[in-house]
Design a protein around this motif. Structure first.
Motif, short mmCIF file in Angstrom:
data_model
loop_
_atom_site.label_atom_id
_atom_site.label_comp_id
_atom_site.label_asym_id
_atom_site.label_seq_id
_atom_site.Cartn_x
_atom_site.Cartn_y
_atom_site.Cartn_z
N PHE A 106 0.85 -1.20 0.00
CA PHE A 106 0.00 0.00 0.00
C PHE A 106 0.88 1.24 0.00
O PHE A 106 1.96 1.23 0.57
N PRO A 107 0.42 2.32 -0.65
CA PRO A 107 1.23 3.55 -0.62
C PRO A 107 0.96 4.35 0.65
O PRO A 107 -0.17 4.36 1.15
N GLY A 108 1.97 5.01 1.17
CA GLY A 108 1.82 5.83 2.37
C GLY A 108 1.21 7.18 2.04
O GLY A 108 1.85 8.21 2.18
N LEU A 109 -0.05 7.15 1.58
CA LEU A 109 -0.77 8.38 1.26
C LEU A 109 -2.08 8.38 2.04
O LEU A 109 -2.62 7.32 2.37
N LYS A 110 -2.62 9.57 2.30
CA LYS A 110 -3.87 9.66 3.06
C LYS A 110 -5.05 9.15 2.25
O LYS A 110 -5.19 9.51 1.07
N PRO A 111 -5.92 8.33 2.85
CA PRO A 111 -7.16 7.93 2.15
C PRO A 111 -8.07 9.15 1.95
O PRO A 111 -7.94 10.13 2.67
N PRO A 112 -8.99 9.07 0.96
CA PRO A 112 -9.81 10.24 0.61
C PRO A 112 -10.56 10.86 1.80
O PRO A 112 -10.75 12.07 1.83
N HIS A 113 -10.96 10.04 2.76
CA HIS A 113 -11.76 10.54 3.89
C HIS A 113 -11.06 11.64 4.67
O HIS A 113 -11.71 12.50 5.26
N ILE A 114 -9.73 11.59 4.70
CA ILE A 114 -9.00 12.57 5.50
C ILE A 114 -8.03 13.40 4.67
O ILE A 114 -7.22 14.15 5.19
N ALA A 115 -8.14 13.27 3.34
CA ALA A 115 -7.19 13.97 2.46
C ALA A 115 -7.69 15.38 2.14
O ALA A 115 -8.89 15.60 1.95
N SER A 116 -6.78 16.33 2.08
CA SER A 116 -7.11 17.67 1.62
C SER A 116 -7.13 17.66 0.10
O SER A 116 -6.69 16.69 -0.53
N ASP A 117 -7.61 18.75 -0.53
CA ASP A 117 -7.62 18.84 -1.99
C ASP A 117 -6.21 18.67 -2.53
O ASP A 117 -5.99 18.03 -3.56
N GLU A 118 -5.26 19.25 -1.82
CA GLU A 118 -3.85 19.19 -2.23
C GLU A 118 -3.36 17.73 -2.18
O GLU A 118 -2.73 17.23 -3.11
N ASP A 119 -3.68 17.01 -1.08
CA ASP A 119 -3.28 15.61 -0.91
C ASP A 119 -3.80 14.74 -2.06
O ASP A 119 -3.13 13.83 -2.54
N ARG A 120 -5.04 15.04 -2.46
CA ARG A 120 -5.70 14.19 -3.46
C ARG A 120 -5.03 14.27 -4.83
O ARG A 120 -5.18 13.37 -5.65
N LYS A 121 -4.31 15.33 -5.07
CA LYS A 121 -3.64 15.51 -6.37
C LYS A 121 -2.38 14.66 -6.48
O LYS A 121 -1.86 14.43 -7.56
N LYS A 122 -1.87 14.18 -5.33
CA LYS A 122 -0.60 13.43 -5.33
C LYS A 122 -0.74 12.07 -6.01
O LYS A 122 -1.65 11.31 -5.69
N GLN A 123 0.16 11.79 -6.93
CA GLN A 123 0.20 10.48 -7.56
C GLN A 123 1.21 9.62 -6.78
O GLN A 123 2.31 10.10 -6.50
N PRO A 124 0.84 8.39 -6.41
CA PRO A 124 1.82 7.58 -5.67
C PRO A 124 3.06 7.26 -6.52
O PRO A 124 2.94 7.03 -7.72
N GLN A 125 4.21 7.32 -5.89
CA GLN A 125 5.46 6.91 -6.53
C GLN A 125 5.84 5.54 -5.98
O GLN A 125 5.41 5.18 -4.88
N VAL A 126 6.68 4.80 -6.71
CA VAL A 126 7.09 3.46 -6.25
C VAL A 126 7.67 3.55 -4.83
O VAL A 126 7.42 2.70 -3.97
N SER A 127 8.41 4.62 -4.56
CA SER A 127 9.08 4.76 -3.25
C SER A 127 8.10 5.04 -2.11
O SER A 127 8.49 4.99 -0.94
N ASP A 128 6.83 5.37 -2.40
CA ASP A 128 5.84 5.62 -1.34
C ASP A 128 5.32 4.32 -0.73
O ASP A 128 4.67 4.34 0.32
N PHE A 129 5.55 3.20 -1.38
CA PHE A 129 4.89 1.96 -0.97
C PHE A 129 5.64 1.27 0.17
O PHE A 129 6.86 1.34 0.29
N PHE A 130 4.85 0.59 1.01
CA PHE A 130 5.41 -0.20 2.10
C PHE A 130 4.60 -1.50 2.17
O PHE A 130 3.55 -1.62 1.53
N VAL A 131 5.09 -2.46 2.94
CA VAL A 131 4.36 -3.71 3.14
C VAL A 131 3.95 -3.82 4.60
O VAL A 131 4.78 -3.65 5.50
N ASP A 132 2.66 -4.08 4.80
CA ASP A 132 2.09 -4.30 6.13
C ASP A 132 1.97 -5.81 6.33
O ASP A 132 1.22 -6.47 5.61
N MET A 133 2.74 -6.36 7.28
CA MET A 133 2.72 -7.81 7.52
C MET A 133 1.63 -8.20 8.51
O MET A 133 1.45 -9.39 8.80
#
Ligand SMILES: [Zn+2]
Length: 349
Positions: A112-139
């Motif tokens: 999953f990417p370390g970005l805010k889900p839409p429920h808590i994202a600002s307009d600015e946050d929503r414009k962000k496209q995930p990059q490969v480096s944003d991703f992490f694994v939750d075990m």
């Protein structure tokens, strides 16, 4: 067609440099079919069908799949950070399950990417496209447990089982396991061997055709054929002249891609054999991207090469899908080339 073997090949994990579990499957399948098998220092599995005095044909299909290795483990929460191996499109990485292959066995995780889900994202946050480096694994485990079980350098692959969808076979790693399958089946099907055949399940293709380079250097073939998947973007949103290949349109005989230009007499011979035997085929031109042929071509004083591609929809995603008729056409054409390709005149004037 052995759907069970295709399923096993696509579901077996193998990032570049860690193809050992694939080698075991291929070795098992080729035992008894070839005269000799060896593994080189890069992990290529080289299977030889001896025919002393005959010209040498190298057929390559890569075993590795795009994936990651663990680069960092968060002390508190156990999040895994990843070093990507191969060309990932971050749009295809969202909300995937993954398999972390540890020394003790395979463990599942969520990518999953370390970005805010839409429920808590600002307009600015929503414009962000995930990059490969944003991703992490939750075990799904406490940090201390994760650090006990997972080591830096452990491979991580997409987790998506094989599925039959209409006329298609879909899974992660169809690139290039479907061609490993085609290579195995073509060796089974060939009635005679006009060449000394070197069937190579190559390593590290997705990070720059590395296994093909060393194996070709060692074999020094007269002719090289790479088997790989290619784009079939005959889908909504893409113009017809950009589709590269048509899904279900037959084996694709490549004219060029970003890594090489095919030998014109070799591609002509392949088209000729396909037409004569009634095997469905199509042209392919891929503006960017490469195949093992690009490496095989450049060893010693140069090698005549071509690539036979399997048209694939949704390439480099977890739902890559090939058409069963294209797989069959690929097997038939490779087997036919093993039987009679050596008679083609490849001299350039
Ligand atoms: Zn590939």
């Amino acid at each position: 067609m052995s759907v069970a073997l295709i399923k096993e090949l696509v579901e077996t994990p193998g990032v570049p440099g860690r193809e050992e579990r694939l080698r075991a499957v291929v070795r098992r399948e080729l035992t008894g079919l070839v005269d000799e098998m060896r593994v080189d220092a890069l992990g290529n599995l080289i299977a030889v069908k001896r025919n002393p005095g005959a010209p040498k044909l190298m057929i390559a299909a890569h075993m590795d799949e795009i994936g990651f290795i663990v680069s960092h483990i968060d002390k508190e929460k156990g999040w895994l950070r990843l070093q990507p191996l191969g060309g990932h499109d971050p749009r295809h990485m969202v909300a995937q399950r993954v398999l972390v292959s540890t020394a003790e066995g395979d463990l599942p995780g969520i990518l999953f990417p370390g970005l805010k889900p839409p429920h808590i994202a600002s307009d600015e946050d929503r414009k962000k496209q995930p990059q490969v480096s944003d991703f992490f694994v939750d075990m799904g485990l406490p940090g201390a447990v994760v650090r006990e079980r997972v080591a830096i350098g452990d491979p991580v692959t997409l987790l998506r089982g094989f599925s039959m969808i209409g006329d298609g076979y879909s899974a992660k790693a169809m690139d290039d396991r479907i061609c490993v399958y085609i290579l195995i089946e073509a060796l089974r099907r060939a009635q005679r061997f006009g060449w000394e055949v070197y069937a190579v399940a190559t390593s590290q293709e997705e990070v720059g055709l590395r296994g093909a380079l060393t194996s070709a250097y060692g074999i020094h073939p007269d002719v090289g054929i790479a088997l790989d998947t290619t784009l079939a973007v005959d889908i909504p949103g893409v113009a017809e002249h950009e589709m590269v290949t048509r899904w279900g349109g037959g084996a694709a005989i490549k004219i060029l891609d970003g890594s090489f230009i095919a030998h014109p007499k070799l591609t002509a011979a392949l088209r000729d054999i396909a037409t004569r035997r009634g095997i469905a085929w199509q042209h392919e031109i891929l503006p960017r991207g490469g195949t093992d042929a690009g490496a095989i071509q450049r060893v010693h004083a140069g090698v005549a090469v071509a690539t036979l591609s399997t048209p694939t929809r949704y390439i480099h995603s977890s739902v890559e899908m090939v058409h069963k008729d294209d797989v069959e056409a690929g097997i038939a054409l490779v087997a036919a080339f093993i039987e009679e390709g050596h008679m083609a005149d490849l001299a350039l004037t």
